[in-house]
Design an enzyme around this catalytic site. Sequence first.
Site, short mmCIF file in Angstrom:
data_model
loop_
_atom_site.label_atom_id
_atom_site.label_comp_id
_atom_site.label_asym_id
_atom_site.label_seq_id
_atom_site.Cartn_x
_atom_site.Cartn_y
_atom_site.Cartn_z
N SER A 143 6.69 -0.35 10.10
CA SER A 143 5.30 -0.27 9.63
C SER A 143 5.07 1.12 9.07
O SER A 143 5.61 2.11 9.59
CB SER A 143 4.35 -0.49 10.82
N GLN A 149 -10.29 -2.68 2.48
CA GLN A 149 -9.78 -3.33 3.69
C GLN A 149 -9.73 -2.41 4.90
O GLN A 149 -9.25 -2.80 5.96
CB GLN A 149 -8.41 -3.98 3.42
N ASP A 188 2.42 -9.33 9.09
CA ASP A 188 0.96 -9.53 9.02
C ASP A 188 0.72 -11.03 8.91
O ASP A 188 0.31 -11.54 7.86
CB ASP A 188 0.40 -8.77 7.81
N LEU A 216 6.72 3.17 1.50
CA LEU A 216 7.59 1.99 1.63
C LEU A 216 8.72 2.19 2.63
O LEU A 216 9.23 3.30 2.82
CB LEU A 216 8.17 1.64 0.25
N GLY A 246 11.13 -3.01 5.23
CA GLY A 246 10.36 -4.26 5.25
C GLY A 246 9.82 -4.58 3.87
O GLY A 246 9.97 -5.70 3.35
N HIS A 247 9.20 -3.58 3.24
CA HIS A 247 8.70 -3.77 1.87
C HIS A 247 9.85 -4.12 0.92
O HIS A 247 9.74 -5.00 0.08
CB HIS A 247 8.02 -2.50 1.36
N ARG A 298 2.57 2.73 9.47
CA ARG A 298 1.83 3.50 10.47
C ARG A 298 2.72 3.97 11.64
O ARG A 298 2.26 4.71 12.49
CB ARG A 298 0.65 2.69 11.00
N MET A 305 0.84 -1.21 0.00
CA MET A 305 0.00 0.00 0.00
C MET A 305 0.87 1.26 0.00
O MET A 305 0.40 2.35 0.29
CB MET A 305 -0.94 0.00 1.21
N GLY A 306 2.17 1.10 -0.32
CA GLY A 306 3.04 2.26 -0.42
C GLY A 306 3.55 2.74 0.92
O GLY A 306 3.46 2.04 1.92
P1 AMP Z 1 1.41 -2.97 3.47
O1 AMP Z 1 1.98 -1.92 2.57
O2 AMP Z 1 1.38 -2.58 4.91
O3 AMP Z 1 0.11 -3.53 2.96
O4 AMP Z 1 2.42 -4.19 3.41
C1 AMP Z 1 2.77 -4.79 2.19
C2 AMP Z 1 3.56 -6.04 2.45
O5 AMP Z 1 4.73 -5.72 3.20
C3 AMP Z 1 2.78 -7.06 3.30
O6 AMP Z 1 3.06 -8.36 2.80
C4 AMP Z 1 3.36 -6.86 4.67
O7 AMP Z 1 3.26 -8.00 5.49
C5 AMP Z 1 4.81 -6.55 4.33
N1 AMP Z 1 5.45 -5.86 5.45
C6 AMP Z 1 4.99 -4.75 6.10
N2 AMP Z 1 5.82 -4.43 7.12
C7 AMP Z 1 6.82 -5.37 7.13
C8 AMP Z 1 7.97 -5.60 7.93
N3 AMP Z 1 8.28 -4.82 8.95
N4 AMP Z 1 8.75 -6.66 7.63
C9 AMP Z 1 8.45 -7.49 6.59
N5 AMP Z 1 7.38 -7.31 5.79
C10 AMP Z 1 6.57 -6.28 6.05
#
Ligand code: AMP
Length: 284
Positions: A187, A61, A152, A33, A36-37, A189, A30-31
């Site tokens: 995160s 969602q 997640d 970034l 982790g992403h 957030r 969801m950007g």
């Molecule tokens: P999101 O942008 O929050 O929807 O996350 C997109 C992808 O990145 C999802 O598969 C998340 O589980 C993964 N993700 C988010 N935060 C982390 C993190 N700290 N470590 C590893 N993967 C992550």
Amino acid sequence: MKIISSPKALQSDLLQQKRQGKTIAFAPTMGNLHDGHLSLVTLGKKQADLMVSSIFVNPKQFGPNEDFESYPRTLSKDIELLKSVGCDYLLTPTIQDIYPQGEKQHTSVKVNRLTDKLCGASRPGHFEGVTTVVNILLNIVQPDIAIFGKKDYQQLQVIRAMVNDLFLPIKIIGAEISRTPDGLALSSRNGYLTENEKKQAVVLRQTLLWAKQQILANDTFQSIVKEAHEKLNSEGFTVDYFEIVRQSNLEIAINNNENLLIAAAAWLGKPRLIDNLEVNFSDS
Ligand code: AMP
């Protein structure tokens, strides 16, 4: 990196690549970034010829009182980050591109297990929003493998269930959680946290680590969970859940007979933080 907003255009470009024998890895986001992403992209690049990512803040969602409107949108910075780790394609669709029938009229995908507990209990409809959009994105990209973060964990298991139930020929890979040096799970957030709250937030991870030690020391799960709630509440968190569950089906665990997950969600100031820790006893 090719940046494409039209799902159809990306789909036909990738179909041509597949016809030429190229394998495809996909990591949707969801950007906003962070590392982790980017770790998902790096992992995907090692496993396939072409790496595809997407940035789409999926309204379906988010609950009515959640942060869809204010969710951080940082597209130009995200593009630079994706280029820096060698992503080959980025899909940046509009809401109309993904839900041309309108979100309510559009076909949806609902996994009827795993989804009512943990995050699903406090976010009704959330996982239906996730599986609907992930299914659409998987059908656009048609990857050989798709990568999701263990941050997640429930989402990862729900997506595995969907892919299995719908016979999608896609290998799902779970990527380890990326953290700050002091242990806070990265995160999008976390940007809502004040500097002070960022320091406090590491207590969530510390409580998970403490709980793992207690499990290994054979303390009862009930007393671990109770004490973890007390610890977090006394550190200023409002606990949504802190549970010891079975990795396989996310049901409350009662003993160490199989691999466990300690999973937690708690509000600290504005954001609701989630984190988890695997406790593995067997290889399965
Ligand atoms: P999101 O942008 O929050 O929807 O996350 C997109 C992808 O990145 C999802 O598969 C998340 O589980 C993964 N993700 C988010 N935060 C982390 C993190 N700290 N470590 C590893 N993967 C992550």
